[in-house]
Write a protein that holds these residues in place. Structure first.
Motif, mmCIF file in Angstrom:
data_model
loop_
_atom_site.group_PDB
_atom_site.id
_atom_site.type_symbol
_atom_site.label_atom_id
_atom_site.label_comp_id
_atom_site.label_asym_id
_atom_site.label_seq_id
_atom_site.Cartn_x
_atom_site.Cartn_y
_atom_site.Cartn_z
ATOM 1 N N LYS A 57 0.818 -1.213 0.000
ATOM 2 C CA LYS A 57 0.000 0.000 0.000
ATOM 3 C C LYS A 57 0.854 1.266 0.000
ATOM 4 N N GLU A 58 1.971 1.246 0.764
ATOM 5 C CA GLU A 58 2.797 2.456 0.857
ATOM 6 C C GLU A 58 3.629 2.694 -0.401
ATOM 7 N N LEU A 59 3.652 1.715 -1.312
ATOM 8 C CA LEU A 59 4.430 1.855 -2.542
ATOM 9 C C LEU A 59 3.532 2.042 -3.772
ATOM 10 N N THR A 60 2.261 2.353 -3.552
ATOM 11 C CA THR A 60 1.343 2.582 -4.672
ATOM 12 C C THR A 60 0.649 3.930 -4.514
ATOM 13 N N ILE A 61 0.321 4.533 -5.643
ATOM 14 C CA ILE A 61 -0.438 5.781 -5.648
ATOM 15 C C ILE A 61 -1.528 5.672 -6.713
ATOM 16 N N PRO A 62 -2.663 6.367 -6.534
ATOM 17 C CA PRO A 62 -3.737 6.288 -7.532
ATOM 18 C C PRO A 62 -3.308 6.916 -8.855
ATOM 19 N N LEU A 63 -3.857 6.397 -9.935
ATOM 20 C CA LEU A 63 -3.609 6.938 -11.266
ATOM 21 C C LEU A 63 -4.875 7.614 -11.767
ATOM 22 N N LYS A 64 -4.763 8.876 -12.143
ATOM 23 C CA LYS A 64 -5.905 9.593 -12.692
ATOM 24 C C LYS A 64 -5.909 9.451 -14.204
ATOM 25 N N LYS A 65 -7.079 9.193 -14.765
ATOM 26 C CA LYS A 65 -7.180 8.990 -16.207
ATOM 27 C C LYS A 65 -7.535 10.302 -16.907
ATOM 28 N N SER A 66 -7.019 10.437 -18.134
ATOM 29 C CA SER A 66 -7.258 11.661 -18.902
ATOM 30 C C SER A 66 -8.214 11.440 -20.060
ATOM 31 N N GLY A 67 -8.408 10.163 -20.447
ATOM 32 C CA GLY A 67 -9.242 9.896 -21.611
ATOM 33 C C GLY A 67 -8.659 10.466 -22.884
ATOM 34 N N GLY A 68 -7.346 10.715 -22.897
ATOM 35 C CA GLY A 68 -6.703 11.266 -24.073
ATOM 36 C C GLY A 68 -6.897 12.758 -24.237
ATOM 37 N N ARG A 69 -7.435 13.422 -23.210
ATOM 38 C CA ARG A 69 -7.732 14.847 -23.302
ATOM 39 C C ARG A 69 -6.687 15.688 -22.571
ATOM 40 N N ALA A 70 -6.363 16.846 -23.173
ATOM 41 C CA ALA A 70 -5.429 17.769 -22.562
ATOM 42 C C ALA A 70 -6.158 18.646 -21.554
ATOM 43 N N SER A 71 -5.445 19.602 -20.937
ATOM 44 C CA SER A 71 -6.056 20.466 -19.934
ATOM 45 C C SER A 71 -7.182 21.322 -20.518
ATOM 46 N N SER A 72 -7.197 21.486 -21.842
ATOM 47 C CA SER A 72 -8.258 22.261 -22.493
ATOM 48 C C SER A 72 -9.554 21.480 -22.589
ATOM 49 N N GLY A 73 -9.481 20.172 -22.343
ATOM 50 C CA GLY A 73 -10.670 19.335 -22.455
ATOM 51 C C GLY A 73 -10.846 18.726 -23.829
ATOM 52 N N LYS A 74 -9.988 19.098 -24.766
ATOM 53 C CA LYS A 74 -10.095 18.558 -26.117
ATOM 54 C C LYS A 74 -9.204 17.327 -26.267
#
Length: 270
Positions: free
Chosen positions: A26-43
């Motif tokens: 547990k102490e050696l893992t962190i959650p991964l957030k998904k982007s769905g292939g989108r940049a910060s602009s949302g596109k």
């Protein structure tokens, strides 16, 4: 029991027999957030990404954080974020970390990172102390920056010679290049050599990996792709295949990092 569906009939999985049946640390893992292939602009900036199973990132020690301390391999684990297997190592000071597992690594093995260490699989040392003929992986490009080269399943580079302040390495691509002798590398071949034979067996397995379907260019309209248009099943229709944005897709060299060309002794075989 044999295969009961076409997806099971055609799939080929890696051999997981060597892996330990346990949950990741547990102490050696962190959650991964998904982007769905989108940049910060949302596109969408990367097409074909989306969905997939939820993953946690395993924090791998690619460098020399535990220099001079002997560690014992407690478990071999699957990592969904890479093709190679990983090893959970517990050190003499009770600290734990993940390392890339080598092909012949097993539970109970001892590993150490030092400037000069025993020439055994899994140990990490400076290139200048590794004799020619040995296989290495997780190779640094700049001293102290951590391993950057040769980290995928089944890969290894061969030490060819020691010359001046450089070590000559034959990369998995057959390219021969010079790397500073002061850089660290791990001895042995990366685990999971059978990864090259994996077959998904069904489209759903790609979706589980977060890969969405890709539409062929020839199936599109001319307005959407240079390969589009025509009656029935037609070819590309142009001299060179192109990307949706009109750039040459296959065969054109894109390398422009000329400042590193001086370290390449021989280019890879085409």
């Amino acid at each position: 029991m044999g295969a009961t569906t076409p997806g099971q009939r055609h799939k080929r999985n890696p051999n997981f027999d060597k892996l330990t049946d346990k949950e990741p640390e547990k102490e050696l893992t962190i959650p991964l957030k998904k982007s769905g292939g989108r940049a910060s602009s949302g596109k969408i900036s990367v097409r074909g990404k989306g969905g997939g199973e939820k993953r946690k990132y395993r924090k791998i020690n690619f460098g020399q954080k535990k220099k001079g301390v002997t560690g014992e391999v407690k478990a071999l684990e699957y990592d969904p974020n890479r093709t190679a297997f990983i090893a959970l190592v517990e050190y003499e000071d009770d600290d734990k970390c993940y390392l890339l597992a080598t092909q012949d690594m097993k539970e109970g093995d001892e590993v150490i990172c030092a400037e000069e260490a025993p020439l055994e699989s899994g140990n990490r040392m400076k290139l200048k102390n590794i004799p020619p003929g040995n296989m290495v992986h997780n190779i640094e490009l700049q001293p102290g920056r951590g391993g950057k080269l040769v980290r995928s399943a089944g890969s290894a580079a061969k030490v060819l010679a020691q010359e001046g302040k450089y070590t000559h390495l034959e990369m998995p691509s057959t390219e021969i290049r010079k790397v500073l002798k002061e850089c660290y590398a791990s001895v042995g071949e990366v685990s999971n050599q059978e990864h090259r034979y994996v077959k998904s067996g069904k489209a759903g397995r790609s979706r589980h990996q977060g890969k969405r379907p890709t539409t062929r260019g020839t199936a599109k309209n001319p307005v959407d792709h240079p390969h589009g248009g025509g009656e029935g099943r037609t070819g590309v229709g142009i001299k060179h295949p192109k990307t949706p944005w009109g750039k040459i897709a296959h065969g054109k060299k894109t390398r422009n990092r000329n400042h590193t060309d001086k370290y390449i002794i021989k280019r890879r075989n085409e």
